[in-house]
Design a protein around this motif. Structure first.
Motif, PDB file in Angstrom:
ATOM      1  N   ARG A  65      20.591  12.340  -8.040  1.00  0.00           N
ATOM      2  CA  ARG A  65      21.368  13.572  -7.885  1.00  0.00           C
ATOM      3  C   ARG A  65      21.814  13.757  -6.437  1.00  0.00           C
ATOM      4  NH1 ARG A  65      18.121  17.967 -10.519  1.00  0.00           N
ATOM      5  NH2 ARG A  65      18.729  16.928 -12.434  1.00  0.00           N
ATOM      6  N   HIS A  66      21.033  13.204  -5.508  1.00  0.00           N
ATOM      7  CA  HIS A  66      21.380  13.335  -4.090  1.00  0.00           C
ATOM      8  C   HIS A  66      22.063  12.083  -3.545  1.00  0.00           C
ATOM      9  CE1 HIS A  66      18.759  16.814  -4.550  1.00  0.00           C
ATOM     10  NE2 HIS A  66      19.358  17.289  -3.470  1.00  0.00           N
ATOM     11  N   GLY A  67      22.552  11.254  -4.449  1.00  0.00           N
ATOM     12  CA  GLY A  67      23.397  10.136  -4.033  1.00  0.00           C
ATOM     13  C   GLY A  67      22.661   8.943  -3.440  1.00  0.00           C
ATOM     14  N   HIS A  68      21.355   8.839  -3.712  1.00  0.00           N
ATOM     15  CA  HIS A  68      20.624   7.678  -3.197  1.00  0.00           C
ATOM     16  C   HIS A  68      20.723   6.510  -4.162  1.00  0.00           C
ATOM     17  CE1 HIS A  68      18.494   9.472   0.254  1.00  0.00           C
ATOM     18  NE2 HIS A  68      18.644  10.596  -0.429  1.00  0.00           N
ATOM     19  N   ALA A  69      20.820   5.293  -3.588  1.00  0.00           N
ATOM     20  CA  ALA A  69      20.739   4.093  -4.420  1.00  0.00           C
ATOM     21  C   ALA A  69      19.288   3.940  -4.839  1.00  0.00           C
ATOM     22  CB  ALA A  69      21.181   2.871  -3.617  1.00  0.00           C
ATOM     23  N   THR A  70      19.054   3.811  -6.143  1.00  0.00           N
ATOM     24  CA  THR A  70      17.670   3.736  -6.620  1.00  0.00           C
ATOM     25  C   THR A  70      17.627   3.060  -7.974  1.00  0.00           C
ATOM     26  OG1 THR A  70      15.712   5.054  -7.092  1.00  0.00           O
ATOM     27  CG2 THR A  70      17.794   6.039  -7.680  1.00  0.00           C
TER      28      THR A  70
ATOM     29  N   ASP B 147       9.714  18.047  -1.356  1.00  0.00           N
ATOM     30  CA  ASP B 147      10.304  19.357  -1.623  1.00  0.00           C
ATOM     31  C   ASP B 147      10.308  19.654  -3.122  1.00  0.00           C
ATOM     32  OD1 ASP B 147      11.826  21.714  -0.822  1.00  0.00           O
ATOM     33  OD2 ASP B 147      13.483  20.749  -1.908  1.00  0.00           O
ATOM     34  N   ARG B 148      10.533  18.601  -3.940  1.00  0.00           N
ATOM     35  CA  ARG B 148      10.577  18.794  -5.402  1.00  0.00           C
ATOM     36  C   ARG B 148       9.203  18.623  -6.044  1.00  0.00           C
ATOM     37  NH1 ARG B 148      16.220  19.012  -6.251  1.00  0.00           N
ATOM     38  NH2 ARG B 148      16.690  19.851  -4.205  1.00  0.00           N
ATOM     39  N   ARG B 149       8.169  18.467  -5.217  1.00  0.00           N
ATOM     40  CA  ARG B 149       6.786  18.328  -5.708  1.00  0.00           C
ATOM     41  C   ARG B 149       6.616  17.125  -6.641  1.00  0.00           C
ATOM     42  NH1 ARG B 149       3.767  22.449  -4.085  1.00  0.00           N
ATOM     43  NH2 ARG B 149       4.839  24.309  -3.342  1.00  0.00           N
ATOM     44  N   VAL B 150       7.307  16.040  -6.319  1.00  0.00           N
ATOM     45  CA  VAL B 150       7.089  14.787  -7.054  1.00  0.00           C
ATOM     46  C   VAL B 150       5.913  14.086  -6.386  1.00  0.00           C
ATOM     47  CG1 VAL B 150       8.070  12.575  -7.752  1.00  0.00           C
ATOM     48  CG2 VAL B 150       9.541  14.587  -7.596  1.00  0.00           C
ATOM     49  N   ARG B 151       4.885  13.775  -7.159  1.00  0.00           N
ATOM     50  CA  ARG B 151       3.690  13.131  -6.587  1.00  0.00           C
ATOM     51  C   ARG B 151       3.891  11.622  -6.514  1.00  0.00           C
ATOM     52  NH1 ARG B 151      -1.778  14.226  -9.259  1.00  0.00           N
ATOM     53  NH2 ARG B 151      -2.345  12.752  -7.645  1.00  0.00           N
ATOM     54  N   ILE B 152       3.677  11.058  -5.328  1.00  0.00           N
ATOM     55  CA  ILE B 152       3.819   9.602  -5.204  1.00  0.00           C
ATOM     56  C   ILE B 152       2.492   8.972  -4.813  1.00  0.00           C
ATOM     57  CG2 ILE B 152       6.251   9.857  -4.601  1.00  0.00           C
ATOM     58  CD1 ILE B 152       5.426   8.976  -1.760  1.00  0.00           C
TER      59      ILE B 152
ATOM     60  N   GLU C 191      14.176  10.822   4.719  1.00  0.00           N
ATOM     61  CA  GLU C 191      15.004  11.706   3.906  1.00  0.00           C
ATOM     62  C   GLU C 191      14.513  11.719   2.448  1.00  0.00           C
ATOM     63  OE1 GLU C 191      19.695  11.383   2.728  1.00  0.00           O
ATOM     64  OE2 GLU C 191      18.933  10.154   4.381  1.00  0.00           O
ATOM     65  N   VAL C 192      14.221  10.535   1.938  1.00  0.00           N
ATOM     66  CA  VAL C 192      13.774  10.391   0.540  1.00  0.00           C
ATOM     67  C   VAL C 192      12.427  11.084   0.328  1.00  0.00           C
ATOM     68  CG1 VAL C 192      12.805   8.682  -1.063  1.00  0.00           C
ATOM     69  CG2 VAL C 192      15.077   8.330  -0.083  1.00  0.00           C
ATOM     70  N   LEU C 193      11.505  10.871   1.262  1.00  0.00           N
ATOM     71  CA  LEU C 193      10.168  11.462   1.113  1.00  0.00           C
ATOM     72  C   LEU C 193      10.223  12.982   1.244  1.00  0.00           C
ATOM     73  CD1 LEU C 193       7.918   8.840   2.937  1.00  0.00           C
ATOM     74  CD2 LEU C 193       8.248   9.210   0.484  1.00  0.00           C
TER      75      LEU C 193
END
Lengths: 79, 310
Positions: free
Chosen positions: A22-27, A60-65, A53-55
């Protein structure tokens, strides 16, 4: 893509992919390489240079890595 | 539901080393609550020893086994195991997640007491559907209690089936979808599904045996496996094989431990895991050939890479 994020479960991997796209990152979602994380399941490739930036975005979105790795699968050399 | 509903502290339960976590995790939890758990080891090909099961069953309340390994595809002789359990006066619970709709099961002639199945695999139902068969007369405590739309004047759970085990609002849309899947499978015939999957699995196993560095795990005989085939490629990790199959060939495989760590300890593939294909009714012989060709290319690439040519 020379970066890889590992996760504890696929729920967070899929959410991370959605957020980054959604934020335009290649993934790209890939099978998690065992040598980087014993947690079986999916991992996410990304541009390592944009890791801060990615982290921040994932935090911010509370995605646990689980971990962030500089990693290029040797399968990229497949032809 | 079946495990928690049958086992109490002090009971003993017997299972095998090739169970999925869907069986093993509830059992490990019950073990922590005081249920004695015996895990009977299997051979490297996934075969179980009836003698060892029989010996372990002495004084046990329950035997629980899968009908087929989700890792190696090995099919267990549930008729024979049911007879053993009956002789030892233990109940027998079968996990038919891999086989319902794929391998014929006749509950009329097999002395199985309980059988759990999922809707989303061989029965072509939606994810989140499934069922539990409980032979009449088996006493099982509900996992969930609540409204059943029956016996409404009483504030205790009804004891009759299926209401005893079916509280709350049922997933009617999902169950209707499962019903459509079951009718579809019944229209083809489970025997025809099994024959088709066996043809495809045999075609793959025979061809893969000819590829150097590829090792197929599990039983040697076609009659002893379902449509599941696990394999390893020497020098290439399962996740690498899976990634190449997906990105370069558009072929889906499952890689890793498949939620069954002790099954991999049995096969000697722990902790690396394996690559697994699950051949189904909608797969074709041409797709099997494409998968074999892809594996040949992956092996050729890894051999070149190992020789330092890249």
């Amino acid at each position: 893509m020379d970066g890889l994020i590992s996760f504890f479960g696929s729920h967070h991997a899929i959410r991370a992919e959605t957020v980054l796209k959604r934020h335009g990152h290649a993934t790209r979602l890939v099978p998690g390489p065992r040598e980087l994380s014993p947690n079986c399941g999916v991992a996410l490739r990304f541009e390592y240079a944009r890791r801060d930036e990615v982290l921040a975005l994932l935090g911010d979105r509370r995605v646990r890595i689980d971990g962030v790795h500089l990693y290029t699968p040797r399968t990229d050399g497949f032809s | 539901m079946a495990l928690a509903g049958l086992l109490r502290p002090g009971d003993r339960v017997v299972t095998t080393a090739i169970e999925h976590n869907s069986v093993m995790r509830p059992l490990r939890h019950l073990e922590s609550l005081g249920v004695a758990l015996t895990v009977v080891p299997c051979g490297r090909d996934g075969a179980i020893s009836a003698e060892r099961i029989d010996a372990a069953l002495q004084g046990a309340r329950l035997l629980v086994t899968t009908h087929a390994s989700n890792v190696s595809g090995a099919i267990l002789p549930i008729g024979e195991l049911a007879a053993l359990a009956q002789r030892r006066r233990a109940l027998y619970l079968v996990d038919a997640a891999q086989t319902a709709g794929i391998v014929p099961i006749d509950l009329g002639t097999t002395e199985v007491d309980l059988l759990a199945f999922t809707g989303h695999k061989g029965l072509f139902g939606p994810p989140g559907t499934g069922g539990l068969y409980v032979r009449e007369g088996v006493e099982i405590q509900p996992l969930v209690r609540g409204g059943t739309g029956s016996d409404s004047a009483h504030e205790v759970q009804p004891a009759f089936m299926p209401d005893a085990l079916e509280s709350g609002t049922l997933n009617v849309a999902g169950i209707a979808g499962l019903g459509a899947g079951v009718r579809f499978v019944a229209g083809i015939g489970v025997d025809a599904v099994q024959a088709h999957e066996r043809r495809l699995a045999t075609r793959f196993v025979d061809a893969a045996a000819e590829i150097p560095r590829v090792m197929v795990h599990g039983p040697a005989g076609a009659a002893e496996r379902c449509g599941i085939v696990s394999f390893s490629v020497a020098g290439v990790s399962p996740s690498e094989v899976g990634l190449l199959l997906d990105e370069s060939f558009g072929i889906m495989a499952r890689t890793g431990l498949h939620c069954a760590p002790s099954a991999h300890r049995t096969l000697g593939t722990f902790p690396a895991g394996t690559v697994r294909f699950g051949f189904g009714w909608f797969n074709t012989a041409a797709e099997v050939d494409a998968a074999v060709d892809a594996l040949r290319q992956i092996v050729a690439w890894s051999t070149k890479a190992a020789a330092g040519a890249m």
